[in-house]
Write an enzyme that holds these catalytic residues in place. Sequence first.
Site, mmCIF file in Angstrom:
data_model
loop_
_atom_site.group_PDB
_atom_site.id
_atom_site.type_symbol
_atom_site.label_atom_id
_atom_site.label_comp_id
_atom_site.label_asym_id
_atom_site.label_seq_id
_atom_site.Cartn_x
_atom_site.Cartn_y
_atom_site.Cartn_z
ATOM 1 N N HIS A 43 -1.802 4.005 -6.763
ATOM 2 C CA HIS A 43 -1.769 3.336 -5.458
ATOM 3 C C HIS A 43 -1.244 4.340 -4.436
ATOM 4 O O HIS A 43 -0.057 4.337 -4.100
ATOM 5 C CB HIS A 43 -0.867 2.101 -5.516
ATOM 6 C CG HIS A 43 -0.917 1.248 -4.285
ATOM 7 N ND1 HIS A 43 -0.737 -0.115 -4.325
ATOM 8 C CD2 HIS A 43 -1.121 1.555 -2.980
ATOM 9 C CE1 HIS A 43 -0.824 -0.607 -3.093
ATOM 10 N NE2 HIS A 43 -1.045 0.401 -2.262
ATOM 11 N N GLU A 73 -5.834 1.756 -5.926
ATOM 12 C CA GLU A 73 -5.405 0.651 -5.088
ATOM 13 C C GLU A 73 -5.048 1.171 -3.698
ATOM 14 O O GLU A 73 -4.637 2.322 -3.543
ATOM 15 C CB GLU A 73 -4.162 -0.025 -5.685
ATOM 16 C CG GLU A 73 -4.362 -0.574 -7.079
ATOM 17 C CD GLU A 73 -3.111 -1.183 -7.651
ATOM 18 O OE1 GLU A 73 -3.220 -1.920 -8.651
ATOM 19 O OE2 GLU A 73 -2.012 -0.921 -7.117
ATOM 20 N N HIS A 200 1.522 -6.807 -11.258
ATOM 21 C CA HIS A 200 2.773 -6.722 -10.513
ATOM 22 C C HIS A 200 3.899 -7.378 -11.297
ATOM 23 O O HIS A 200 3.876 -8.571 -11.573
ATOM 24 C CB HIS A 200 2.696 -7.345 -9.119
ATOM 25 C CG HIS A 200 3.721 -6.734 -8.183
ATOM 26 N ND1 HIS A 200 3.488 -5.583 -7.465
ATOM 27 C CD2 HIS A 200 4.994 -7.085 -7.902
ATOM 28 C CE1 HIS A 200 4.562 -5.269 -6.760
ATOM 29 N NE2 HIS A 200 5.501 -6.158 -7.023
#
Length: 253
Positions: A43, A73, A200
């Site tokens: 990410h 991401e 997450h």
Amino acid sequence: MTRLSVNVNKIAVLRNSRGGRDPDVVRAARACLDAGAHGITVHPRPDARHIRADDVRALARVTAARAVEFNIEGNPFAPPRDGYPGLLALCEETRPAQVTLVPDGDAQLTSDHGFDFARERDALIPLVAAFHALGCRVSLFADAGADIEAARASGADRIELYTGPWAEAFDSGTPETALPAFVTTARQARAAGLGVNAGHDLSQANLGALLAALGGIDEVSIGHALIGEALYDGLDTTVRRYLAITEAAAPRV
């Protein structure tokens, strides 16, 4: 079977805290893949607080050579800046198998919510099409209870359920308070023809129960807990333990 993609952002956090090249993000990614992980997630943020554009390029070469999934991401609305060419440009250069669009900003410590699809659908439609034109599967970060019909209308292939609230409820001893919304949203997504990812704050402690309840989860991306657990047990052992959880989960749909 649910596939495991390891997020190596935290390796970069540790490296960046001291400067230099250690610990080596590419070496860590290779160790995860050697242990059986199905892919690697990164990410990159515009402020380069952890994964940098050069890391993305290096990891794209590793995953391509091994023919495994690379998942990038990021916020598609974040403008380019020095050292960060923008999410679309970075994906055009590296051609990940999957791009996961996330509505985060510099002020957020970590991703903490999904898109408001009813409000942002029209803005997402051309972006989803642009990533599709690069050959990327597109997943959209989504809260439990999200407007799945609006998500589907964006043209995306999957949603990724933001599982922070599940992890918080599990840690507090009240997982039943969070689970119904996740179950309902996953079912709605599958009924709409969308794949379902999750990520997450997933850990060895809470992953199995989530997979068993949701059923049919395509992929989980796990970084923070996995890297933390690996400090004690090593990457190889830790990745293999997560794979055992995904393989043992008995979905009930």
